[in-house]
Every structure is written in structure tokens, then in C-alpha cells.
Design an enzyme around this catalytic site. Structure first.
Site, PDB file in Angstrom:
ATOM      1  N   ASP A  50     -36.546  80.646  40.032  1.00 54.05           N
ATOM      2  CA  ASP A  50     -35.940  79.316  40.092  1.00 54.05           C
ATOM      3  C   ASP A  50     -34.756  79.310  41.059  1.00 54.05           C
ATOM      4  OD1 ASP A  50     -35.454  76.710  39.495  1.00 54.05           O
ATOM      5  OD2 ASP A  50     -34.978  77.023  37.388  1.00 54.05           O
ATOM      6  N   CYS A  90     -37.011  71.097  41.333  1.00 51.86           N
ATOM      7  CA  CYS A  90     -37.871  71.803  40.368  1.00 51.86           C
ATOM      8  C   CYS A  90     -39.046  70.975  39.849  1.00 51.86           C
ATOM      9  CB  CYS A  90     -37.076  72.245  39.150  1.00 51.86           C
ATOM     10  SG  CYS A  90     -35.579  73.126  39.513  1.00 51.86           S
ATOM     11  N   HIS A 151     -40.477  72.531  32.508  1.00 50.79           N
ATOM     12  CA  HIS A 151     -39.774  71.423  33.188  1.00 50.79           C
ATOM     13  C   HIS A 151     -40.684  70.268  33.636  1.00 50.79           C
ATOM     14  CE1 HIS A 151     -35.859  70.558  35.674  1.00 50.79           C
ATOM     15  NE2 HIS A 151     -36.000  69.789  34.606  1.00 50.79           N
ATOM     16  N   GLN A 355     -37.944  76.209  45.131  1.00 48.09           N
ATOM     17  CA  GLN A 355     -37.346  75.557  46.302  1.00 48.09           C
ATOM     18  C   GLN A 355     -36.183  76.411  46.760  1.00 48.09           C
ATOM     19  OE1 GLN A 355     -36.774  73.072  43.290  1.00 48.09           O
ATOM     20  NE2 GLN A 355     -35.250  74.599  42.853  1.00 48.09           N
TER      21      GLN A 355
END
Ligand SMILES: *[C@@H]1O[C@H](CO)[C@@H](O)[C@H](O)[C@H]1NC(C)=O
Ligand SMILES: *[C@@H]1O[C@H](CO)[C@@H](O)[C@H](O)[C@H]1NC(C)=O
Length: 597
Positions: A50, A90, A151, A355
Site C-alpha cells: 500500500d 487505493c 477497501h 499507487q
């Protein structure tokens, strides 16, 4: 270990045998090895970190942060050097990854400022009609697991309908968090709301109220008593509600689930990377005799940062570096488990980040809590290369040779068709799939990526287009707007903590900004009609492609509308009765893990 049977092809064994002999004979004559490899379906281990920067990894040029296990993956596999996330945030990036489609197609993009879920009891999420590669692989007999961060929503109408839960999207086994890790999840690490406060003009509001009271006392204006009391009551109620919301925020949003059940609320961060790793190793051991798909989705290196005691202080880059090193250790544990179980040869391992680094993440004490984009401009929440160019490593010793780089554009959406085909399923024909099968590139059968154009969205807004013309080595990138940085000379939006995509926060460009990434990967000098003879021709080609693309984007319900992002108390997962304030101690089923070093 798992061979595709002839029945899988719908053809009887008797009919198949001569075909195989013939096929093998042809391959042998052509000098290729006639291995059973082509009919063997690999296992999948998909690793997503992440907010990690491409510049954090040794194999992408970092000299000071040690990531030997991830570097090993790069040495033994293929390194993608232009691997692009489907979004710079995300929630949409993960939606694109799992479905192989631009997140705008599933409604997983926001029309307003905030582009991700920050409340577990919100009703939005990945719609059930979307197909994930996990669902298709599961239908082919794969054992599937998500360990770590999701998420992509949880419930729709009740606190336990689990309409958006990983199990509704093909993950049979789930251990992790339905939300994202947040600063609020760890006491003493600040709050996502500290930035909200800077937007509320408390001072002006209080001054206004005081001025009004003063004018009333002086008889200049007359505020009816009941109106004044009513307003005061409203303010007090709103403040109380917000107080309760803030006070319970950690308990209500930072919980760990095992399957459908909340097992630890709030979770205790410190050892989570270890605990997720132990869970992943157990899954591999349990499934070593059957095909499996494991999506290990790290909670780190998103803030609040944490590292277990063995890693605290190990790196020369503070807690951020320690957290990266622990993730790297975890990757090593997984690779070693594959070796130990003799699964490495027939397992496709993929590693990426959702990302680029979140450059606004500086701790209250001024420590750098974010990663590094290397030579690329800006980071998370922008479509500058630093926001979307992510690490992309793929290893499958039984499937393609390692030790190579592929520099053509690839996307995290490409994993969808790649996994689906290798799992023996067919690509859904009833919908647009934007990812492209990576195997021809990985096997060296094809030189060029099939992504002639890639579209870069900032939430729901088309922000930029990348064009790699077939007959040239240029990689054009055209921006229709760009974020307004704050402070101006930085490459981040410190005033809002993330860059927004809406008017007032971006500069629109007419004509669009044009870069050639092959000559200027850092996007430092926009080209002009004077410096670039192809200027107009490129803009025309991109405009035509954009028009074609946009015509094919069908409007769908907005999963990140304010109504779908708000706290809906009746959707709140809670492991205890309300009177016990939704708190439960440690998850007792967790596995134990001895550190190998
Ligand atoms: C390595 O990564 C760290 C942590 O993000 C960063 O601070 C540092 O500048 C990077 N070093 C190099 C040489 O790329
Ligand atoms: C983390 O694990 C270590 C070693 O097993 C243990 O001593 C420590 O108490 C754990 N920390 C927490 C917060 O549970």
C-alpha cells in the site's frame, strides 16, 4: 501439481491423446521443449503493497533501503519498468486491478473530492455484477484467499449482509481489514480528520456568533430568543455527534475480520505484518496439493506506520523504512514457503503497489512517513508518473524466463485477463475488459504491449492519456488538467493532504500539456508546437482515441457518492453488544510465526 484434464476442454481423453502426441511432436520438431507446462495451471500469489513508491526498492534503483527479497523476485522474474496503476488512489486502483476494468466502469470513482472510503459503515462498494479474477479462478476450482486490506466496501443494507465483502467477490478465505489502515488506527499517530479541521472556519464561526451577540446586546439587531436557543441547540448537538464519532472512530473503523466475523476491534497494529504473513503461510501449506490464488494485500506502508520490534530502527529511513523492510521480509517468507513446499516452479508471483507514495504524509513530529517516487514527478492522488508508475514484478519459473525488463506500458488491470486465462477460465464477453493478457510479453512472443492508449482518471474525471504509437518509441502523455500544488513550488497538495480533481483544485489546459516520456520521464518540460513538430498530430490522435473511449463508458451507479460514503450506523459491524462499545480483544485463532532472521 495440477494438470488440466481433458474433460476441462470438453473433449474426451481418447480423442485428445493423438492430438497431444501430434502437438508435442510438432513442438519437438520446432525445437521447443514439449513440457507439460503448457497445460499446467499455475498457482497465483499476488502481493500488493500500500502506497509504496517505485523508488523505495533496490531493484528499482534504491541504494539505501534494503529490500533483498523483493530484489530476488526481480532477478528471478521479469521487471516491468512502465507498470501503471489503474488509478492514483487505493479504492479505484484496487477495483481496476481485481476487475481488469477502468474503475469508472464499476462506479468506483468519486465525483467529488474524497476518492476512497474512510468509514467502514458506508453503503458503497464493488458492485456484485462486477467479476473479479478471484471469482473466475474459484469457479475453476482454485482455492482463493485475500489476506490483508480490501477497501472496496462491506455492507449494503444491514450490518451483516456482506454484499461487498471479499467473499462476495470470490475470496473464499478472508483475514484482514475491510477498510484501509488509517492514522486513527494507532493511538498517538494523529488522525485523518486533522486535515478536516483545517477546512472548518471555526474562528470565523465563533467570531460571527460573538459579533451577533454583541449587536443583539446593543440593540442594533434583534435575534429572537427562540431562534438563538434553537441555533445553539443545533450547534451543541452537531458538536456532540461529531465528538462521539471522533471518540469511537478507531473502535468502529479499525477492526480485523476473519471471514464474516469481526475478531479484533480495534486491532493492535504492531505485529500485523507478521500476523498476516503467518496467515499467508498457513494458507499455502493448507493448499499445497491443489491450485490456489492468494492475494496478500499489505496494510503497510500506509500510515499509521508500524513495524514489529524486530524491525524497529533497522532501516536508515526511520519508521517508514522499517515498515518497508518488514514487508520485504514478509515477501521473503512467502518465497521461502513456496520453495519449501516445492511450489515455486508452478506459481506465478506478482508484486506491485496500489499507487505511488503519499507525499503529504509527514508525521506531527516532522518525520517522513511516505515513500519515494524516484525520478518520477509527484505522487499518490495525481496522474503525474509518480502517482501511477508502480513496481511490477512477475515470476513464474515454469512459465517464462526471468532476468528481463519490459519497458512497454502495462497496467495493473492486465492481471485480470492474465490470471483468468491461466486459470482456465474464459474472458467475460459481456463487458469491456481494459486489461491485456501479459503472457505474450512475458514469454517474449510479442515485443509490444497491446496498450496503445491508456486513460488516466483522477476520480471520475479523465485527467490524462498515454499513447505509445505502434511505429515509434515515443510515449506521449497528454494532460487535460493538472493539480494545483500547495505550496506552489512543491509537488504535493499539503493544504488538503491529497490532491483533488475538481474545479478550484486543478488547472485546465487548452491546448493540453504534452510530454514525451521516452525523452522526458520526469515530465519536466511540456512540449510546444515550436519544440515538437508532431504536437498537433499527437493531440488529434489522442482526441480521437479519447472520443472512442468515452463513448464506450456507460454510466453506472456512483459507489462513492456522499450517500454511499457516509456513516450509516445500521451498517456498523461490531464484535460485541453496543453496550460494550464494540471492543474485542485479540484474535485467538492467529498463527504463530518464528522469524527466520
Ligand atoms: C530510498 O528510499 C528512501 C525511502 O523512501 C528514500 O528516502 C531515499 O531517497 C531512497 N534512496 C535512493 C538512493 O533512491
Ligand atoms: C508482538 O509480538 C511480540 C513477539 O511475539 C510480543 O512480545 C509483543 O507483545 C507483541 N505485541 C503486541 C502489541 O501484541
Amino acid at each position: 501439481m495440477d494438470f488440466k484434464t481433458d474433460e476441462d476442454f470438453g473433449i474426451s481423453s481418447a480423442a485428445m491423446t493423438p492430438v497431444w502426441i501430434l502437438a508435442c511432436a510438432v513442438l519437438v520438431l520446432r525445437g521447443s521443449a514439449c513440457a507439460a507446462r503448457d497445460v499446467r495451471r499455475p498457482n497465483f500469489v499476488l502481493l500488493m503493497v500500500d502506497d509504496m513508491g517505485i523508488g523505495d526498492l533496490g531493484c528499482y534503483g534504491n541504494k539505501t533501503l534494503k529490500t533483498p527479497n523483493i530484489d530476488r523476485l526481480a532477478e528471478e522474474g521479469v521487471r516491468l519498468t512502465q507498470h501503471i496503476a489503474s488509478a492514483p488512489l487505493c479504492t479505484p486502483s484496487r477495483a481496476g486491478f481485481l476487475t481488469g476494468r477502468y474503475p469508472i466502469r464499476s462506479g468506483m470513482v468519486s465525483q467529488s473530492k474524497v476518492g476512497v472510503y474512510i468509514i467502514s459503515a458506508a453503503s458503497g462498494g464493488l458492485p456484485n455484477q462486477e467479476l473479479t479474477f478471484a471469482r473466475l479462478a474459484k469457479d475453476q476450482g482454485y482455492s482463493t484467499a485475500l489476506i490483508g486490506k480490501w477497501h472496496l466496501g462491506l455492507n449494503c443494507d444491514r450490518h451483516d449482509d456482506l454484499c461487498h465483502h471479499p467473499s462476495a467477490h470470490g475470496f473464499e478465505h478472508f483475514y484482514g481489514i475491510s477498510m484501509t489502515n488509517l492514522r486513527d488506527c494507532q493511538p498517538g499517530h494523529g488522525s485523518v480528520f486533522q486535515h478536516v479541521h483545517t477546512h472548518v472556519p471555526y474562528g470565523s464561526l465563533a467570531l460571527g456568533a460573538l459579533a451577533l451577540a454583541f449587536l443583539h446586546a446593543r440593540g442594533v439587531v434583534c435575534v429572537p430568543r427562540r431562534l438563538a436557543l434553537g441555533m445553539l441547540g443545533l450547534v451543541v448537538m452537531a458538536a456532540a455527534l461529531f465528538g462521539v464519532f471522533r471518540w469511537t472512530f478507531r473502535d468502529l473503523n479499525c477492526f480485523l475480520m476473519r471471514g464474516a466475523e469481526v475478531v479484533e476491534q480495534p486491532f493492535v497494529s504492531e505485529n500485523l505484518t507478521r500476523r498476516m504473513t503467518a496467515e499467508a503461510l498457513q494458507f499455502l501449506e493448507r493448499n499445497s496439493e491443489r491450485p490456489f490464488l492468494l492475494f496478500l494485500s499489505f496494510l503497510q506502508v500506509h500510515t499509521a506506520l508500524f513495524a514489529s520490534s524486530q524491525f524497529q530502527g533497522r532501516s536508515s529511513h526511520g519508521l517508514y523504512g522499517d515498515a518497508v523492510m518488514e514487508v520485504d521480509w514478509s515477501v521473503g517468507e512467502v518465497l521461502r514457503a513456496l520453495d519449501r513446499l516445492r511450489l515455486a516452479e508452478q506459481t506465478l508471483v506478482y508484486l506491485t503497489s496500489d499507487q505511488g507514495p503519499h507525499l503529504e504524509e509527514i508525521s506531527v513530529r516532522g518525520e517522513v512517513h511516505h515513500g519515494y517516487s524516484g525520478i518520477y514527478r509527484a505522487g499518490k492522488s495525481t496522474n503525474w508518473e509518480g502517482g501511477i508508475r508502480v513496481p511490477g514484478l512477475l515470476r513464474w519459473p515454469g512459465g517464462f524466463p526471468g532476468g528481463r525488463d519490459i519497458s512497454d506500458p502495462t497496467s495493473n488491470m492486465d492481471l485480470f485477463p492474465t490470471v483468468v486465462k491461466l486459470a482456465g477460465a474464459s474472458i467475460p464477453q459481456d463487458r469491456e475488459i481494459d486489461g491485456r493478457d501479459l503472457l505474450p510479453l512475458l514469454r517474449g512472443e510479442s515485443e509490444r504491449s497491446e496498450h496503445e492508449f491508456l486513460f488516466h482518471y483522477c476520480n471520475a474525471y479523465l485527467n490524462a492519456v498515454r499513447w505509445s504509437p505502434r511505429n515509434s518509441s515515443a510515449v506521449w502523455k497528454v494532460f487535460f488538467f493538472s493539480p494545483i500544488f500547495h505550496p506552489e513550488n512543491s509537488s504535493a497538495c499539503f493544504h488538503t493532504h491529497a490532491c483533488f480533481c475538481t474545479p478550484g483544485y486543478v488547472t485546465y489546459h487548452a491546448p493540453p500539456l504534452l510530454f514525451d516520456l521516452s525523452r522526458d520521464p520526469s515530465e519536466s518540460r511540456p512540449l510546444t508546437p515550436d519544440t515538437e513538430p508532431a504536437f498537433r498530430a499527437v493531440l488529434e490522435a489522442v482526441a480521437a482515441a479519447t472520443e472512442r473511449h468515452s463513448r464506450g463508458v456507460v454510466p453506472v451507479p456512483d459507489q462513492l457518492s456522499p450517500g454511499n460514503m457516509l456513516w450509516k450506523p445500521w451498517l456498523q459491524p461490531c464484535c460485541s453488544s453496543w453496550t460494550r462499545l464494540c471492543r474485542c480483544a485479540r484474535d485467538h485463532q492467529q498463527g504463530e510465526l518464528t522469524l527466520s532472521h
